[in-house]
Write a protein that holds these residues in place. Structure first.
Motif, PDB file in Angstrom:
ATOM      1  N   ALA A 113       5.648  -2.092   0.494  1.00  0.00           N
ATOM      2  CA  ALA A 113       6.766  -2.955   0.891  1.00  0.00           C
ATOM      3  C   ALA A 113       7.960  -2.847  -0.046  1.00  0.00           C
ATOM      4  N   LEU A 114       7.702  -2.823  -1.364  1.00  0.00           N
ATOM      5  CA  LEU A 114       8.792  -2.876  -2.330  1.00  0.00           C
ATOM      6  C   LEU A 114       9.222  -1.509  -2.861  1.00  0.00           C
ATOM      7  N   CYS A 115       8.299  -0.561  -2.942  1.00  0.00           N
ATOM      8  CA  CYS A 115       8.662   0.784  -3.422  1.00  0.00           C
ATOM      9  C   CYS A 115       9.089   1.701  -2.286  1.00  0.00           C
ATOM     10  N   HIS A 116       8.537   1.480  -1.084  1.00  0.00           N
ATOM     11  CA  HIS A 116       8.807   2.380   0.036  1.00  0.00           C
ATOM     12  C   HIS A 116       9.491   1.667   1.208  1.00  0.00           C
ATOM     13  N   SER A 117       9.847   0.408   1.025  1.00  0.00           N
ATOM     14  CA  SER A 117      10.641  -0.359   2.006  1.00  0.00           C
ATOM     15  C   SER A 117      10.022  -0.377   3.395  1.00  0.00           C
ATOM     16  N   LEU A 118       8.695  -0.546   3.477  1.00  0.00           N
ATOM     17  CA  LEU A 118       8.002  -0.622   4.760  1.00  0.00           C
ATOM     18  C   LEU A 118       7.589  -2.062   5.052  1.00  0.00           C
ATOM     19  N   ARG A 119       7.574  -2.406   6.340  1.00  0.00           N
ATOM     20  CA  ARG A 119       7.054  -3.716   6.725  1.00  0.00           C
ATOM     21  C   ARG A 119       5.531  -3.684   6.638  1.00  0.00           C
ATOM     22  N   VAL A 120       4.969  -4.689   6.000  1.00  0.00           N
ATOM     23  CA  VAL A 120       3.522  -4.732   5.764  1.00  0.00           C
ATOM     24  C   VAL A 120       2.988  -6.121   6.099  1.00  0.00           C
ATOM     25  N   VAL A 121       1.872  -6.142   6.821  1.00  0.00           N
ATOM     26  CA  VAL A 121       1.127  -7.380   7.034  1.00  0.00           C
ATOM     27  C   VAL A 121      -0.232  -7.203   6.376  1.00  0.00           C
ATOM     28  N   MET A 122      -0.580  -8.104   5.493  1.00  0.00           N
ATOM     29  CA  MET A 122      -1.866  -8.034   4.812  1.00  0.00           C
ATOM     30  C   MET A 122      -2.781  -9.138   5.316  1.00  0.00           C
ATOM     31  N   ILE A 123      -4.040  -8.803   5.548  1.00  0.00           N
ATOM     32  CA  ILE A 123      -5.036  -9.792   5.949  1.00  0.00           C
ATOM     33  C   ILE A 123      -6.098  -9.874   4.865  1.00  0.00           C
ATOM     34  N   ASP A 124      -6.243 -11.052   4.293  1.00  0.00           N
ATOM     35  CA  ASP A 124      -7.259 -11.276   3.261  1.00  0.00           C
ATOM     36  C   ASP A 124      -7.498 -12.782   3.178  1.00  0.00           C
ATOM     37  N   PRO A 125      -8.744 -13.216   3.001  1.00  0.00           N
ATOM     38  CA  PRO A 125      -9.024 -14.657   2.967  1.00  0.00           C
ATOM     39  C   PRO A 125      -8.503 -15.368   1.719  1.00  0.00           C
ATOM     40  N   ARG A 126      -8.083 -14.581   0.709  1.00  0.00           N
ATOM     41  CA  ARG A 126      -7.558 -15.187  -0.525  1.00  0.00           C
ATOM     42  C   ARG A 126      -6.048 -14.995  -0.579  1.00  0.00           C
ATOM     43  N   PRO A 127      -5.282 -16.065  -0.778  1.00  0.00           N
ATOM     44  CA  PRO A 127      -3.823 -15.922  -0.887  1.00  0.00           C
ATOM     45  C   PRO A 127      -3.462 -15.033  -2.072  1.00  0.00           C
ATOM     46  N   ALA A 128      -2.511 -14.135  -1.866  1.00  0.00           N
ATOM     47  CA  ALA A 128      -2.119 -13.188  -2.913  1.00  0.00           C
ATOM     48  C   ALA A 128      -0.716 -13.488  -3.416  1.00  0.00           C
ATOM     49  N   ASP A 129      -0.522 -13.390  -4.718  1.00  0.00           N
ATOM     50  CA  ASP A 129       0.802 -13.521  -5.327  1.00  0.00           C
ATOM     51  C   ASP A 129       1.346 -12.109  -5.512  1.00  0.00           C
ATOM     52  N   VAL A 130       1.880 -11.544  -4.446  1.00  0.00           N
ATOM     53  CA  VAL A 130       2.298 -10.143  -4.446  1.00  0.00           C
ATOM     54  C   VAL A 130       3.472  -9.900  -5.388  1.00  0.00           C
ATOM     55  N   ALA A 131       4.358 -10.870  -5.520  1.00  0.00           N
ATOM     56  CA  ALA A 131       5.501 -10.716  -6.435  1.00  0.00           C
ATOM     57  C   ALA A 131       5.018 -10.548  -7.868  1.00  0.00           C
ATOM     58  N   SER A 132       4.040 -11.357  -8.266  1.00  0.00           N
ATOM     59  CA  SER A 132       3.492 -11.265  -9.615  1.00  0.00           C
ATOM     60  C   SER A 132       2.763  -9.940  -9.835  1.00  0.00           C
ATOM     61  N   VAL A 133       1.991  -9.520  -8.837  1.00  0.00           N
ATOM     62  CA  VAL A 133       1.272  -8.239  -8.937  1.00  0.00           C
ATOM     63  C   VAL A 133       2.255  -7.082  -9.067  1.00  0.00           C
ATOM     64  N   TYR A 134       3.348  -7.154  -8.327  1.00  0.00           N
ATOM     65  CA  TYR A 134       4.365  -6.107  -8.406  1.00  0.00           C
ATOM     66  C   TYR A 134       4.962  -6.042  -9.810  1.00  0.00           C
ATOM     67  N   LEU A 135       5.300  -7.193 -10.382  1.00  0.00           N
ATOM     68  CA  LEU A 135       5.911  -7.229 -11.712  1.00  0.00           C
ATOM     69  C   LEU A 135       4.952  -6.746 -12.801  1.00  0.00           C
ATOM     70  N   ASN A 136       3.688  -7.160 -12.714  1.00  0.00           N
ATOM     71  CA  ASN A 136       2.749  -6.900 -13.799  1.00  0.00           C
ATOM     72  C   ASN A 136       1.926  -5.633 -13.654  1.00  0.00           C
ATOM     73  N   SER A 137       1.710  -5.171 -12.425  1.00  0.00           N
ATOM     74  CA  SER A 137       0.848  -4.003 -12.218  1.00  0.00           C
ATOM     75  C   SER A 137       1.590  -2.772 -11.723  1.00  0.00           C
ATOM     76  N   VAL A 138       2.679  -2.963 -10.993  1.00  0.00           N
ATOM     77  CA  VAL A 138       3.393  -1.830 -10.398  1.00  0.00           C
ATOM     78  C   VAL A 138       4.586  -1.408 -11.240  1.00  0.00           C
ATOM     79  N   VAL A 139       5.442  -2.367 -11.597  1.00  0.00           N
ATOM     80  CA  VAL A 139       6.692  -2.051 -12.298  1.00  0.00           C
ATOM     81  C   VAL A 139       6.474  -1.283 -13.603  1.00  0.00           C
ATOM     82  N   PRO A 140       5.492  -1.660 -14.445  1.00  0.00           N
ATOM     83  CA  PRO A 140       5.312  -0.917 -15.697  1.00  0.00           C
ATOM     84  C   PRO A 140       4.983   0.562 -15.506  1.00  0.00           C
ATOM     85  N   LYS A 141       4.508   0.937 -14.327  1.00  0.00           N
ATOM     86  CA  LYS A 141       4.149   2.330 -14.062  1.00  0.00           C
ATOM     87  C   LYS A 141       5.261   3.092 -13.350  1.00  0.00           C
ATOM     88  N   LEU A 142       6.359   2.423 -13.038  1.00  0.00           N
ATOM     89  CA  LEU A 142       7.477   3.068 -12.367  1.00  0.00           C
ATOM     90  C   LEU A 142       8.321   3.844 -13.380  1.00  0.00           C
TER      91      LEU A 142
END
Length: 305
Positions: A113-142
């Protein structure tokens, strides 16, 4: 007195916004600094060990989301055309999108969604904090230039990441499982009318999916195959856990112990290798490929044709 109260409220709101902005900036700086320190403290011996295959399952597959996202874009180029973000005000689920099943914390969805600008729908029973995951897990590797560009955007618009996610990402907080056999019925022409999903939102998300993906989707893995076959949807799954005691209906046929090629015996699916073979045997059009990361890295996919 009234003017004074309004001033206090306005000041309080401004202070909260400043704190949020400062928190986002510090989180980004800490994530980048952590990645930099890890790179600088890597000794030659550590590098040599890093080039050697690890015996521990999952020990060196931290970059699986990055490699899987790249593989998806190479294998299914149509999603760039069908799922690219637009200025549409409609909900993400009503547009063509990539459907990420059992996405967990949301790192794969964040990358798409954020690196490749695609629309994404995620299904998972646990709510995800995708913004936080992006900042802490994705951005440092960019790349560094991307990191600096993001810092600038956050400095001018503290809610930049959340704003981008609102345009391209949504999550259905529920399980992804097909209905039981009791929900099968036939119409007047004898056509199978199985209701695959009791949840209408899940059904809509599947129908509007351009691609269904499941990276280590555990119990939802075979349900992805069921949905893809029913609606002729391209899919890719990377099986992980087998759960043989939960899915006792799974069997494969293997050569007889006596070496007789004409005789095959029925064997219950209990290992990862057997599970992959079971899924591959579901349809002759399915393909298998090994992905470029360690651990459970066998992909089974279909282009929907």
């Amino acid at each position: 007195m009234e003017a004074s109260i309004n001033t206090i409220i306005a000041t309080d709101v401004k202070t909260k916004e400043q704190k949020r902005e400062e928190g986002r900036r510090r989180a980004l700086e800490m994530a980048i600094a952590k990645q930099s320190n890890e790179s600088n403290t890597c000794t030659p011996n550590n590098k040599r060990r890093g080039n050697r295959k690890s015996d521990r399952h999952g020990a060196r597959n931290q970059d699986r989301h990055k490699h899987f996202a790249k593989w998806i874009l190479d294998k299914f180029p149509h999603i760039v055309r069908e799922c690219s973000s637009s200025s549409s005000t409609e909900e993400v689920e009503t547009n063509m999108h990539v459907l990420d099943i059992a996405g967990g914390k949301g790192e794969l969805s964040a990358r798409l969604a954020l690196c490749h600008s695609l629309r994404v729908v995620m299904i998972d029973p646990r709510p995800a904090d995708v913004a936080s995951v992006y900042l802490n897990s994705v951005v440092p590797k960019l790349p560094k230039k991307w990191q600096h560009s993001l810092e600038e955007r956050l400095r001018h618009t503290p809610s930049f990441i959340e704003d981008e996610l609102d345009k391209r990402f949504s999550q259905l907080v529920t399980c992804f499982s097909v209905a039981s056999d009791d929900d099968i019925y036939s119409d007047r022409d004898g056509v199978d009318c199985r209701v695959l999903f009791e949840d209408e939102a899940v059904e809509k998300a599947v129908r509007n999916a351009s691609l269904i993906i499941g990276l280590h989707a555990d119990g939802a893995t075979e349900a992805i195959v069921d949905a893809a076959l029913r609606y002729n949807k391209p899919f890719v799954i990377v099986p992980c856990c087998v759960f043989p005691n939960l899915f006792r209906h799974r069997f494969i046929y293997v050569e007889d112990d006596d070496g007789n090629e004409n005789e095959k015996k029925k064997v219950a699916v209990r290992s990862h290798e057997q599970f992959c073979q079971y899924l591959l045997d579901r349809d002759d059009r399915f393909r298998q490929e090994v992905l470029p990361f360690e651990g459970r890295n066998v992909a089974i996919w279909w282009d929907g044709k």
